[in-house]
Write a protein that holds these residues in place. Structure first.
Motif, PDB file in Angstrom:
ATOM      1  N   ILE A  74     -78.735   8.808  15.841  1.00  0.00           N
ATOM      2  CA  ILE A  74     -77.571   7.925  15.719  1.00  0.00           C
ATOM      3  C   ILE A  74     -77.708   7.199  14.390  1.00  0.00           C
ATOM      4  O   ILE A  74     -78.661   6.433  14.185  1.00  0.00           O
ATOM      5  CB  ILE A  74     -77.508   6.932  16.876  1.00  0.00           C
ATOM      6  CG1 ILE A  74     -77.377   7.697  18.201  1.00  0.00           C
ATOM      7  CG2 ILE A  74     -76.347   5.965  16.709  1.00  0.00           C
ATOM      8  CD1 ILE A  74     -77.450   6.814  19.413  1.00  0.00           C
ATOM      9  N   SER A  75     -76.788   7.442  13.465  1.00  0.00           N
ATOM     10  CA  SER A  75     -76.935   6.928  12.107  1.00  0.00           C
ATOM     11  C   SER A  75     -75.899   5.877  11.742  1.00  0.00           C
ATOM     12  O   SER A  75     -75.967   5.302  10.663  1.00  0.00           O
ATOM     13  CB  SER A  75     -76.851   8.081  11.106  1.00  0.00           C
ATOM     14  OG  SER A  75     -75.615   8.760  11.247  1.00  0.00           O
ATOM     15  N   ASP A  76     -74.924   5.645  12.604  1.00  0.00           N
ATOM     16  CA  ASP A  76     -73.853   4.711  12.254  1.00  0.00           C
ATOM     17  C   ASP A  76     -73.817   3.554  13.232  1.00  0.00           C
ATOM     18  O   ASP A  76     -74.111   3.714  14.420  1.00  0.00           O
ATOM     19  CB  ASP A  76     -72.492   5.414  12.261  1.00  0.00           C
ATOM     20  CG  ASP A  76     -72.398   6.479  11.177  1.00  0.00           C
ATOM     21  OD1 ASP A  76     -73.006   6.263  10.112  1.00  0.00           O
ATOM     22  OD2 ASP A  76     -71.732   7.498  11.415  1.00  0.00           O
ATOM     23  N   GLY A  77     -73.405   2.403  12.720  1.00  0.00           N
ATOM     24  CA  GLY A  77     -73.051   1.285  13.573  1.00  0.00           C
ATOM     25  C   GLY A  77     -74.164   0.322  13.890  1.00  0.00           C
ATOM     26  O   GLY A  77     -73.903  -0.766  14.385  1.00  0.00           O
ATOM     27  N   ILE A  78     -75.438   0.659  13.652  1.00  0.00           N
ATOM     28  CA  ILE A  78     -76.530  -0.249  13.974  1.00  0.00           C
ATOM     29  C   ILE A  78     -76.731  -1.171  12.777  1.00  0.00           C
ATOM     30  O   ILE A  78     -77.580  -0.927  11.897  1.00  0.00           O
ATOM     31  CB  ILE A  78     -77.813   0.529  14.308  1.00  0.00           C
ATOM     32  CG1 ILE A  78     -77.539   1.527  15.430  1.00  0.00           C
ATOM     33  CG2 ILE A  78     -78.931  -0.404  14.718  1.00  0.00           C
ATOM     34  CD1 ILE A  78     -78.718   2.377  15.807  1.00  0.00           C
ATOM     35  N   SER A  79     -75.931  -2.216  12.711  1.00  0.00           N
ATOM     36  CA  SER A  79     -75.967  -3.101  11.553  1.00  0.00           C
ATOM     37  C   SER A  79     -76.115  -4.564  11.925  1.00  0.00           C
ATOM     38  O   SER A  79     -76.617  -5.350  11.122  1.00  0.00           O
ATOM     39  CB  SER A  79     -74.686  -2.913  10.715  1.00  0.00           C
ATOM     40  OG  SER A  79     -73.545  -3.173  11.510  1.00  0.00           O
TER      41      SER A  79
END
Length: 602
Positions: free
Chosen positions: A83-88
């Motif tokens: 999972i590469s998107d959204g963990i910000s």
């Protein structure tokens, strides 16, 4: 001298202006949600079998975190998922791995402010046990004979409780048990109740024998009451060997024996009326009644007349009942199957791998009744008129009494503006569906959820002042959450903005696709209203207008970047700390200007 002073003043004012511009730009970006996030972290999860240490394909991985962040996906052939998107957003995240046949596991990790890294975790799942069962064998402590129709109750961990009746062998089995300690309680009229404990801590079958002592209850036990049946040939008066004698009596008592030297004896009987039925190949069947109301032995002679008769015994006649789930077509274990038939025949068994078999049946009509907690009960009739095995399939529908047992069925509606792709707050969402269901809620951060729904067809209607109204249908036929997205087009009035969103699209009904091929908030693909959940939830929206203290930013043809979850205020790159950096840089330059002035004086 005058020339040097003017140059100093101009230099000082220029540098001071740079300081003010840095401060203003930092404050503007602090209030502007379109400022880009500096980076996003990524996550890689490996799912393994705890026993074999092999990767598990098709395991569900659910990631949840701050700001309603949620992503669900499934592992590939190597048991991994990225999972590469959204963990910000900084905060605690939870990763749950699950797979049918395994116990689910959940781990957590924390993303620190301004932290950008790749997280990697290995999760091992423990296989569920399908072999753990408990078989209780109940017998009479005086005669050591098995006791049929005894009531056996099993209580265990997590509130488990189940009651079954022993068969003709005095046995009953409880299948698909969880690990833990169980209490077996046995009772029957005319006997003292008994109980025992079983520690089922291993994944294997368990057997326990429980002896009941005659006595207890209002019926004082009588060990002398018995019925002796003498069977003879009416033509020759000779005893008949191997005749089948069935005794049916009070409390659903039923027992069958074969004659030896023409005799069959039934002992340890309770007070009441009994029916004796005798049959043998080549003879006409006969029956008689015995009122065993005294505590003494009873004897009865039954003569069989040679002849085929109508009820020719058949050892091949049996009924096999297959029980399955009507939604998944999977067999149902532990369902109670009761067979009622001629001559007061009644027997109850529990399904194992979805099957229950009743054998040694006499000719006649039988009724099969099937029940299990969480399902609607069903029954069927079998005409067992021929000497052969009979098979019947009975499907149980999840539910029971019309109550849907699904607690996971819900409809989540994400409402966004088709012009800006931003969530629309305060939109009125009405859900109408089966059973005259109707509910209205207002969106918060563009979202609203209707849960605890029954199976059926629903209509979602969305409206808000300043926007076009929209509606869509959802077929909630499965026990799962349903997520849909509905875009509202702002209405232009007098050339101004309505609802705080500007709309450059000339088609006000273009709600299926966002403008300029942009994706709706919180998604990585164009919006879909087919009921599939989006990859994440729409971003938080701050609808409070921010005063514009500087010149408007230049208009660009490229759309602003879209993030699964926007950073919170204070986490943006041009915020208070960076504004202070601009200010310090300005003062350093001012100091350099003063030094230049002094050199000019010299």
């Amino acid at each position: 001298m005058k020339k040097v002073s003017i140059r100093f003043i101009v230099t000082f004012l220029l540098l001071f202006s740079i300081c003010l511009i840095g401060v203003a730009w930092g404050e503007v970006c602090n209030e502007n949600e379109n400022c880009p996030c500096p980076c996003s972290s990524s996550l890689k999860v490996y799912v393994y079998d705890m026993n074999t240490n092999t990767p598990i394909k098709g395991a569900a991985v659910e990631v949840s975190g701050p700001g309603q962040y949620y992503v669900k996906d499934y592992t590939g052939s190597k048991g991994s998922i990225s999972i590469s998107d959204g963990i910000s957003l900084s905060g605690e995240y939870f990763v749950k791995a699950s797979k049918e046949g395994y116990r689910s596991e959940t781990i957590s990790f924390t993303l620190e402010p301004d932290e950008c890294k790749e997280f990697e975790f290995k999760i091992k799942l423990i296989p569920e046990c399908t072999e753990r069962n408990i078989t209780a064998s109940v017998y009479d402590t005086n005669s050591n004979n098995p006791i049929n129709n005894a009531e056996v109750t099993l209580n265990g961990p997590n509130g488990y409780s189940s009651t079954q009746i022993t068969d003709n062998n005095g046995q009953t089995t409880f299948d698909s048990l969880a690990e833990g300690s169980y209490t077996v309680s046995v009772s029957k009229t005319g006997y003292e109740s008994e109980s025992a404990t079983v520690n089922a801590d291993e994944c294997r079958p368990y057997e326990i024998e429980i002896g009941l002592t005659p006595g207890g209850g209002d019926d004082e036990p009588c060990i002398e009451r018995e019925i002796k049946v003498s069977v003879y040939d009416t033509d020759s008066n000779n005893p008949i060997e191997g005749a089948e004698v069935t005794l049916n009596g009070p409390d659903n008592y039923s027992s069958t024996k074969s004659t030896i030297e023409g005799l069959a004896a039934f002992d340890n009987l309770t007070e009441g009326s009994y029916t004796v039925s005798v049959s043998k190949t080549g003879y006409e069947s006969e029956s008689a009644t015995v009122n065993a109301d005294e505590c003494r032995p009873f004897e009865i002679e039954i003569g069989l007349t040679p002849g085929d008769g109508d009820d020719e015994p058949c050892i091949e006649r049996e009924i096999e009942v297959s029980v399955y789930d009507t939604r998944s077509n999977n067999p149902i274990d532990g369902a109670d199957v009761t067979l009622n038939g001629p001559d007061n025949y009644s027997s109850t068994k529990s399904t194992s791998e979805g099957l229950a078999t009743f054998d040694n049946l006499s000719e006649g009509s039988y009724t099969v009744s099937v029940s299990k907690t969480g399902y609607e009960s069903k029954s069927a009739t079998v005409e067992a008129t021929e000497c052969m095995p009979y098979e019947i399939e009975i499907g149980l529908t999840p539910g029971g009494g019309g109550d849907d047992t699904c607690t996971e069925r819900s409809v989540t509606v994400a409402v966004y503006s088709t012009s800006s792709n931003n969530p629309v707050n305060g939109a009125e969402v009405t859900l109408n569906g089966s059973g005259n269901y109707s509910s209205t809620m207002n969106t918060t951060e563009g979202l609203v959820t209707f849960d605890n729904l029954s199976e059926g067809s629903y209509t979602v209607s969305v409206s808000k002042s300043g926007y076009t109204s929209e509606s869509i249908s959802v077929e909630a036929t499965e026990c799962k959450p349903y997520n849909i997205q509905i875009g509202l087009a702002p209405r232009n009035s007098g050339g101004g903005n309505n609802g705080g969103d500007s709309d450059n699209n000339d088609n006000p009904h273009n709600n299926d696709n966002p403008p300029n091929n942009q994706t709706p908030p919180g998604t990585s693909e164009p919006p879909s209203n087919n009921g599939n959940p989006p990859s994440s939830t729409p971003p938080e929206i701050d609808e409070t207008p921010t005063p514009n203290t500087s010149a408007p930013p230049p208009v660009t043809t490229e759309p602003p970047p879209v993030y699964n979850e926007p950073p919170e205020k204070g986490d943006l790159p041009f915020t208070g700390a960076n504004s202070l950096s601009y200010l310090l840089a300005g003062f350093v330059l001012c100091s350099i200007g003063v030094i230049i002035k002094r050199f000019d004086k010299r």
